[in-house]
Design an enzyme around this catalytic site. Structure first.
Site, PDB file in Angstrom:
ATOM      1  N   GLU A  20      51.073  52.793   2.612  1.00 41.07           N
ATOM      2  CA  GLU A  20      51.293  53.323   3.888  1.00 41.07           C
ATOM      3  C   GLU A  20      52.253  53.747   3.732  1.00 41.07           C
ATOM      4  OE1 GLU A  20      51.771  50.430   7.140  1.00 41.07           O
ATOM      5  OE2 GLU A  20      49.801  49.156   6.622  1.00 41.07           O
ATOM      6  N   ASN A  55      47.824  43.044  -5.358  1.00 43.84           N
ATOM      7  CA  ASN A  55      49.086  42.578  -4.401  1.00 43.84           C
ATOM      8  C   ASN A  55      50.176  41.729  -4.479  1.00 43.84           C
ATOM      9  OD1 ASN A  55      48.501  44.839  -2.622  1.00 43.84           O
ATOM     10  ND2 ASN A  55      47.594  43.977  -1.140  1.00 43.84           N
ATOM     11  N   PHE A 102      59.105  48.896  -8.807  1.00 46.18           N
ATOM     12  CA  PHE A 102      58.872  48.053  -7.894  1.00 46.18           C
ATOM     13  C   PHE A 102      59.841  47.114  -7.805  1.00 46.18           C
ATOM     14  CE2 PHE A 102      55.677  47.371  -4.554  1.00 46.18           C
ATOM     15  CZ  PHE A 102      55.228  48.582  -4.279  1.00 46.18           C
ATOM     16  N   CYS A 133      50.332  43.250   4.190  1.00 48.05           N
ATOM     17  CA  CYS A 133      49.623  43.789   3.312  1.00 48.05           C
ATOM     18  C   CYS A 133      50.117  41.966   2.646  1.00 48.05           C
ATOM     19  CB  CYS A 133      48.791  44.190   2.286  1.00 48.05           C
ATOM     20  SG  CYS A 133      48.817  45.860   3.864  1.00 48.05           S
ATOM     21  N   LYS A 155      51.044  38.632   4.009  1.00 51.40           N
ATOM     22  CA  LYS A 155      49.742  37.967   4.316  1.00 51.40           C
ATOM     23  C   LYS A 155      48.861  37.418   2.651  1.00 51.40           C
ATOM     24  CE  LYS A 155      46.680  40.751   5.328  1.00 51.40           C
ATOM     25  NZ  LYS A 155      45.258  41.289   4.574  1.00 51.40           N
TER      26      LYS A 155
HETATM   27  C1  UGA Z   1      50.461  47.199  -0.786  1.00 53.14           C
HETATM   28  C2  UGA Z   1      50.152  48.122  -1.950  1.00 53.14           C
HETATM   29  O1  UGA Z   1      51.081  48.062  -2.397  1.00 53.14           O
HETATM   30  C3  UGA Z   1      49.308  48.849  -2.122  1.00 53.14           C
HETATM   31  O2  UGA Z   1      48.164  48.741  -3.067  1.00 53.14           O
HETATM   32  C4  UGA Z   1      47.963  47.626  -1.253  1.00 53.14           C
HETATM   33  O3  UGA Z   1      46.137  48.574  -1.153  1.00 53.14           O
HETATM   34  C5  UGA Z   1      48.454  47.267   0.176  1.00 53.14           C
HETATM   35  O4  UGA Z   1      49.662  46.464  -0.193  1.00 53.14           O
HETATM   36  C6  UGA Z   1      47.047  46.908   1.303  1.00 53.14           C
HETATM   37  O5  UGA Z   1      47.253  46.227   0.898  1.00 53.14           O
HETATM   38  O6  UGA Z   1      46.590  47.644   1.958  1.00 53.14           O
HETATM   39  P1  UGA Z   1      51.957  48.738   1.413  1.00 53.14           P
HETATM   40  O7  UGA Z   1      52.072  47.478   2.788  1.00 53.14           O
HETATM   41  O8  UGA Z   1      52.065  49.761   1.777  1.00 53.14           O
HETATM   42  O9  UGA Z   1      51.512  48.875   0.214  1.00 53.14           O
HETATM   43  O10 UGA Z   1      53.455  49.050   1.081  1.00 53.14           O
HETATM   44  P2  UGA Z   1      54.456  48.655  -0.042  1.00 53.14           P
HETATM   45  O11 UGA Z   1      54.636  50.304  -0.548  1.00 53.14           O
HETATM   46  O12 UGA Z   1      53.483  48.051  -1.494  1.00 53.14           O
HETATM   47  O13 UGA Z   1      55.583  48.251  -0.177  1.00 53.14           O
HETATM   48  C7  UGA Z   1      55.845  46.266   0.565  1.00 53.14           C
HETATM   49  C8  UGA Z   1      57.046  45.637   1.242  1.00 53.14           C
HETATM   50  O14 UGA Z   1      57.598  46.073  -0.804  1.00 53.14           O
HETATM   51  C9  UGA Z   1      57.860  46.989   1.636  1.00 53.14           C
HETATM   52  O15 UGA Z   1      58.483  45.613   2.579  1.00 53.14           O
HETATM   53  C10 UGA Z   1      58.716  47.281   0.998  1.00 53.14           C
HETATM   54  O16 UGA Z   1      60.763  47.460   1.245  1.00 53.14           O
HETATM   55  C11 UGA Z   1      59.187  45.785  -0.680  1.00 53.14           C
HETATM   56  N1  UGA Z   1      59.527  46.736  -1.872  1.00 53.14           N
HETATM   57  C12 UGA Z   1      58.515  47.581  -2.281  1.00 53.14           C
HETATM   58  C13 UGA Z   1      60.373  45.867  -2.314  1.00 53.14           C
HETATM   59  O17 UGA Z   1      61.507  45.209  -1.132  1.00 53.14           O
HETATM   60  N2  UGA Z   1      61.583  46.522  -3.536  1.00 53.14           N
HETATM   61  C14 UGA Z   1      60.317  47.451  -4.264  1.00 53.14           C
HETATM   62  O18 UGA Z   1      61.145  47.585  -5.248  1.00 53.14           O
HETATM   63  C15 UGA Z   1      58.553  47.383  -3.496  1.00 53.14           C
END
Ligand code: UGA
Length: 439
Positions: free
Chosen positions: A149, A214, A255, A266, A269
């Site tokens: 997203e 994920n 990450f 995502c 869950k």
């Molecule tokens: C995630 C995956 O990154 C996508 O590849 C996947 O397609 C998607 O889920 C899905 O299953 O549809 P998304 O949920 O958009 O994408 O978000 P992310 O960018 O992955 O971030 C997830 C969470 O991790 C956020 O709350 C973010 O703040 C947190 N995060 C991310 C951290 O706390 N630290 C980090 O270093 C990176």
């Protein structure tokens, strides 16, 4: 190619518009009248950077939106993009929308059509759906989606990989599977032509690829957050630690941002549904570590509330707390399992007066937590605050001026829940600066 996209949420709406922008003739179907109404007027029903421009750029006639599932008739390819939320009171995924979609399109399928599963499902689902579809003569391909997203448009048009899970016989794709893959190659001709790598495999692997990816990302985030706990116990700095280990290309810096942890529709869950599925398959031990990944992640939220209590001299009851950010991450209006909203709500429940703000997610948050006080800007939200908590790393919060903000608050105390502020700058402007995993 005539394409139907079933489910027009963050995944489906972007997918439908992207496929139309590649020149395909697309119909997007969703049960939500309001969503379809907005899309029909060329408006994005949620905040996703680039989507309004994409909708405006598509040739008239190539993209239509409907709540009538019979409109999928005549499409050669049917993308299933509906949600698979966590089942209430259980870790399992709720597959009802996937099953309903398949039921709805089944009467309109013709031999040689291709049904493409994009929703995130427990391994074993594709095999079952393929058996249900068999009488129609349509083939099923499992084609997981990896879009983020906030970057959904570019991730869809320029994917970093394309995975086809095909029906196989003794490990070899069946003739119907090969034919379906050839149809998908046509659909994805543009990204494949740009060099997006394609991985062709079986159903089980394709479904696992998605949850494995994920789970890996969630594990990486919880790893660095576990290190943050160590840093707090030793006076070390988790951001410097992440920079240093991230220089190792085998580890990588992405990450590894410690803070409030992961949320969204995502990662949380998906790891839970994966654990549930492993249990059903009798291999729970293989994923037992994900329990700890989940626990580390949820502890971050508790720690944040404790930190607020600490800087407010032992109690947040009756204190004015400002929370900057409500979305689960910046560049999104999505509040599903948002750590920011969860912490704001928790502090409100524990007796603080919580004022919140977010550039995009306030309307969604207001529906879920109407008792919070909402402000339009960080400056307005910070008025009279005893403590400010930065919970979502929107760029505009990174750039806040500590001197100007210091004029409106009651106490200069800032908690950096995403480790994005410069402690030296804030401390030299007279603020008490605290963060998760930093001295
Ligand atoms: C995630 C995956 O990154 C996508 O590849 C996947 O397609 C998607 O889920 C899905 O299953 O549809 P998304 O949920 O958009 O994408 O978000 P992310 O960018 O992955 O971030 C997830 C969470 O991790 C956020 O709350 C973010 O703040 C947190 N995060 C991310 C951290 O706390 N630290 C980090 O270093 C990176």
């Amino acid at each position: 190619m005539r394409i139907a996209v079933i489910g027009c949420g963050y995944l489906g709406a972007v997918h439908a518009a992207s496929m139309a922008s590649l020149g395909h003739e697309v119909v997007g179907v969703d049960v939500d009248e309001a969503k379809i109404g907005a899309l029909r007027q060329g408006r994005a029903p949620f905040f996703e950077p680039g989507l309004p421009e994409l909708l405006a750029s598509v040739d008239e006639g190539l993209l239509t939106w409907t709540t009538d599932p019979s409109q999928v008739a005549g499409a050669k390819v049917h993308f299933v993009c509906v949600g698979t939320p966590q089942m209430r009171g259980e870790f399992r995924a709720d597959l009802r929308y996937v099953e309903e979609s398949i039921e709805q399109i089944t009467p309109h399928l013709a031999p040689g059509d291709v049904v493409v599963g994009k929703s995130t499902v427990p391994v074993g689902t594709a095999e079952r759906l393929a058996a249900d579809l068999e009488p129609t003569g349509a083939a099923l391909v499992w084609n997981p989606e990896f879009l983020r997203e906030g970057f959904a448009v570019s991730d869809t048009l320029h994917p970093d990989r394309i995975v086809y899970g095909l029906p196989t016989d003794n490990g070899v794709p069946t003739a119907a599977g090969e034919a379906a893959a050839a149809v998908l190659d046509e659909v994805y001709a543009a990204p494949l032509g740009e060099g997006s790598p394609k991985v062709v495999t079986d159903y089980a692997t394709a479904q696992l690829v998605k949850v494995a990816a994920n789970s890996f990302l969630a594990t990486k985030i919880s790893f660095i957050n576990a290190m943050a706990e160590l840093c707090e116990a030793t006076g070390a700095d988790v951001t410097a630690l992440a920079d240093a280990i991230g220089h190792d290309v085998r580890i990588g810096r992405q990450f590894l941002n410690a803070g409030l942890g992961f949320g969204g529709g995502c990662l949380p869950k998906d790891i839970r549904a994966f654990m549930a599925r492993a249990g059903e398959l009798g291999v729970f031990d293989a994923l037992r570590f994900l329990q700890e990944v989940d626990a580390v992640n949820m502890r971050r939220r508790v720690r944040m509330v404790d930190l607020a209590r600490e800087v407010c001299d032992g109690s947040i009851v009756g204190r004015r707390v400002t929370v900057l950010g409500l979305a689960f991450k910046p560049h999104s209006d999505d509040i599903r399992d948002s750590p920011a909203l969860s912490v704001a709500a928790q502090m409100q429940l524990q007796g603080a007066y919580v004022t919140v703000t977010d550039p995009q997610a306030a309307d969604n948050a207001r529906v879920k937590w109407p008792d919070l006080r909402f402000a339009d800007t960080p400056e307005e939200a910070a008025e009279g605050a005893d403590v400010i908590l930065l919970a979502t790393e929107w760029p505009q919060y990174r750039d806040l001026d500590p001197t100007a903000l210091g004029q409106v608050v009651a106490h200069r105390r800032i908690l950096d829940g995403r480790n994005i502020l410069d402690p030296i700058v804030w401390r030299s402007a007279g603020w008490t600066y605290r963060a998760l995993g930093r001295p």
